[in-house]
Write a protein that holds these residues in place. Structure first.
Motif, mmCIF file in Angstrom:
data_model
loop_
_atom_site.group_PDB
_atom_site.id
_atom_site.type_symbol
_atom_site.label_atom_id
_atom_site.label_comp_id
_atom_site.label_asym_id
_atom_site.label_seq_id
_atom_site.Cartn_x
_atom_site.Cartn_y
_atom_site.Cartn_z
ATOM 1 N N MET A 1 0.841 -1.184 0.000
ATOM 2 C CA MET A 1 0.000 0.000 0.000
ATOM 3 C C MET A 1 0.887 1.249 0.000
ATOM 4 O O MET A 1 1.911 1.293 0.674
ATOM 5 C CB MET A 1 -0.898 0.000 1.234
ATOM 6 N N ILE A 2 0.481 2.231 -0.770
ATOM 7 C CA ILE A 2 1.208 3.492 -0.853
ATOM 8 C C ILE A 2 0.533 4.498 0.068
ATOM 9 O O ILE A 2 -0.682 4.666 0.035
ATOM 10 C CB ILE A 2 1.229 4.024 -2.297
ATOM 11 N N LYS A 3 1.336 5.164 0.900
ATOM 12 C CA LYS A 3 0.821 6.200 1.791
ATOM 13 C C LYS A 3 1.287 7.548 1.245
ATOM 14 O O LYS A 3 2.493 7.784 1.115
ATOM 15 C CB LYS A 3 1.323 5.991 3.212
ATOM 16 N N TYR A 4 0.330 8.428 0.918
ATOM 17 C CA TYR A 4 0.640 9.751 0.375
ATOM 18 C C TYR A 4 0.562 10.788 1.486
ATOM 19 O O TYR A 4 -0.253 10.666 2.398
ATOM 20 C CB TYR A 4 -0.351 10.119 -0.739
ATOM 21 N N ILE B 1 8.604 -1.840 -1.296
ATOM 22 C CA ILE B 1 9.218 -2.036 -2.614
ATOM 23 C C ILE B 1 8.239 -2.717 -3.579
ATOM 24 O O ILE B 1 8.126 -2.325 -4.738
ATOM 25 C CB ILE B 1 10.518 -2.871 -2.482
ATOM 26 N N GLU B 2 7.529 -3.727 -3.096
ATOM 27 C CA GLU B 2 6.636 -4.483 -3.992
ATOM 28 C C GLU B 2 5.427 -3.678 -4.451
ATOM 29 O O GLU B 2 4.710 -4.089 -5.367
ATOM 30 C CB GLU B 2 6.197 -5.806 -3.357
ATOM 31 N N ASP B 3 5.189 -2.501 -3.869
ATOM 32 C CA ASP B 3 4.053 -1.665 -4.256
ATOM 33 C C ASP B 3 4.407 -0.599 -5.295
ATOM 34 O O ASP B 3 3.543 0.192 -5.684
ATOM 35 C CB ASP B 3 3.446 -0.989 -3.023
ATOM 36 N N ILE B 4 5.651 -0.569 -5.750
ATOM 37 C CA ILE B 4 6.054 0.421 -6.755
ATOM 38 C C ILE B 4 5.344 0.088 -8.069
ATOM 39 O O ILE B 4 5.413 -1.041 -8.544
ATOM 40 C CB ILE B 4 7.582 0.397 -6.981
ATOM 41 N N PRO B 5 4.641 1.063 -8.654
ATOM 42 C CA PRO B 5 3.981 0.805 -9.942
ATOM 43 C C PRO B 5 4.997 0.474 -11.039
ATOM 44 O O PRO B 5 6.180 0.827 -10.942
ATOM 45 C CB PRO B 5 3.267 2.128 -10.251
ATOM 46 N N GLU C 1 14.616 -1.808 -12.773
ATOM 47 C CA GLU C 1 14.767 -2.785 -13.853
ATOM 48 C C GLU C 1 15.493 -4.037 -13.372
ATOM 49 O O GLU C 1 15.030 -5.150 -13.567
ATOM 50 C CB GLU C 1 15.536 -2.195 -15.038
ATOM 51 N N LYS C 2 16.642 -3.832 -12.736
ATOM 52 C CA LYS C 2 17.431 -4.982 -12.270
ATOM 53 C C LYS C 2 16.939 -5.512 -10.930
ATOM 54 O O LYS C 2 17.323 -6.594 -10.518
ATOM 55 C CB LYS C 2 18.909 -4.589 -12.167
ATOM 56 N N LYS C 3 16.132 -4.703 -10.243
ATOM 57 C CA LYS C 3 15.626 -5.064 -8.908
ATOM 58 C C LYS C 3 16.785 -5.444 -7.980
ATOM 59 O O LYS C 3 16.730 -6.415 -7.241
ATOM 60 C CB LYS C 3 14.587 -6.172 -9.000
ATOM 61 N N ASP C 4 17.840 -4.629 -8.046
ATOM 62 C CA ASP C 4 19.038 -4.818 -7.235
ATOM 63 C C ASP C 4 18.885 -3.942 -5.995
ATOM 64 O O ASP C 4 19.116 -2.742 -6.039
ATOM 65 C CB ASP C 4 20.276 -4.412 -8.050
ATOM 66 N N TYR C 5 18.467 -4.537 -4.881
ATOM 67 C CA TYR C 5 18.158 -3.791 -3.665
ATOM 68 C C TYR C 5 19.099 -4.087 -2.509
ATOM 69 O O TYR C 5 18.925 -3.535 -1.431
ATOM 70 C CB TYR C 5 16.730 -4.104 -3.206
ATOM 71 N N LYS D 1 13.828 -2.044 1.707
ATOM 72 C CA LYS D 1 12.480 -2.546 1.943
ATOM 73 C C LYS D 1 11.403 -1.538 1.558
ATOM 74 O O LYS D 1 10.268 -1.914 1.302
ATOM 75 C CB LYS D 1 12.293 -2.914 3.421
ATOM 76 N N ILE D 2 11.779 -0.246 1.578
ATOM 77 C CA ILE D 2 10.795 0.796 1.280
ATOM 78 C C ILE D 2 11.325 1.737 0.207
ATOM 79 O O ILE D 2 12.526 1.869 0.007
ATOM 80 C CB ILE D 2 10.392 1.607 2.536
ATOM 81 N N ALA D 3 10.382 2.373 -0.478
ATOM 82 C CA ALA D 3 10.698 3.419 -1.448
ATOM 83 C C ALA D 3 9.897 4.654 -1.061
ATOM 84 O O ALA D 3 8.805 4.541 -0.495
ATOM 85 C CB ALA D 3 10.334 2.962 -2.854
ATOM 86 N N THR D 4 10.463 5.804 -1.348
ATOM 87 C CA THR D 4 9.794 7.062 -1.028
ATOM 88 C C THR D 4 9.841 7.976 -2.241
ATOM 89 O O THR D 4 10.683 7.815 -3.123
ATOM 90 C CB THR D 4 10.480 7.785 0.145
#
Length: 158
Positions: free
Chosen positions: A1-4, A27-31, A60-64, A74-77
């Motif tokens: 879920m994305i929190k705005y 991370i898994e919620d990134i469009p 693209e590479k999903k190198d985290y 684990k998270i993106a902002t």
């Protein structure tokens, strides 16, 4: 879920300057990246470019995972520096959470430093946390940085 966040909140981080945060997500919620224009569009109208080497490494590479210590984003902002008065759009940052619960900014690093002939391309890019990237600089190997972390009492996640 994305929190705005509207208005954006000020997010403090002990590793980087304070910044305005517009959204946070797992991370898994990134469009998906829109192939036309190479952007990531969000349902509230925000969008970020996905053209840079840094963004391509992550989306693209999903190198985290940091190539040195192994910590994993684990998270993106969506955010920009608090003192950035430009009209530039916010960008996406990726964070791991350390053993103390603090966010650790994930960066991209030149596998072969530019000063030693390395390119800015995706083939020469690797994921690294801010701490390890700062220790590595232009003149240390991954093995040397692992040793420096251990000497400083910092966790190695492998």
């Amino acid at each position: 879920m994305i929190k705005y966040f509207n208005p954006p909140i000020i997010a403090e981080n002990k590793y980087i300057c304070s910044h305005l945060r517009f959204a946070i997500m797992n991370i898994e919620d990134i469009p998906e990246v829109n192939p036309i224009g190479k952007i990531i569009q969000f349902e509230n109208g925000l969008y970020v470019s996905a053209r840079s080497t840094r963004m391509r490494l992550f989306v693209e590479k999903k190198d985290y995972a940091c190539k040195v210590c192994g910590i994993i984003a684990k998270i993106a902002t969506i955010e920009k520096a608090e003192n950035d008065n430009s009209t530039d759009r916010p960008h996406m940052n990726f964070y791991a959470i350390d053993e103390n619960g603090d966010e650790v900014l994930m960066t991209w690093d030149h596998d072969t430093p530019k000063s030693l002939g390395g390119s800015n391309g995706l083939k020469n890019a690797q994921c690294m946390c801010t701490i390890c990237n700062g220790l590595k600089g232009n003149n240390h190997t991954i093995e040397e940085v692992i040793q420096m972390r251990k000497e400083k009492g910092l966790v190695v996640h492998y």
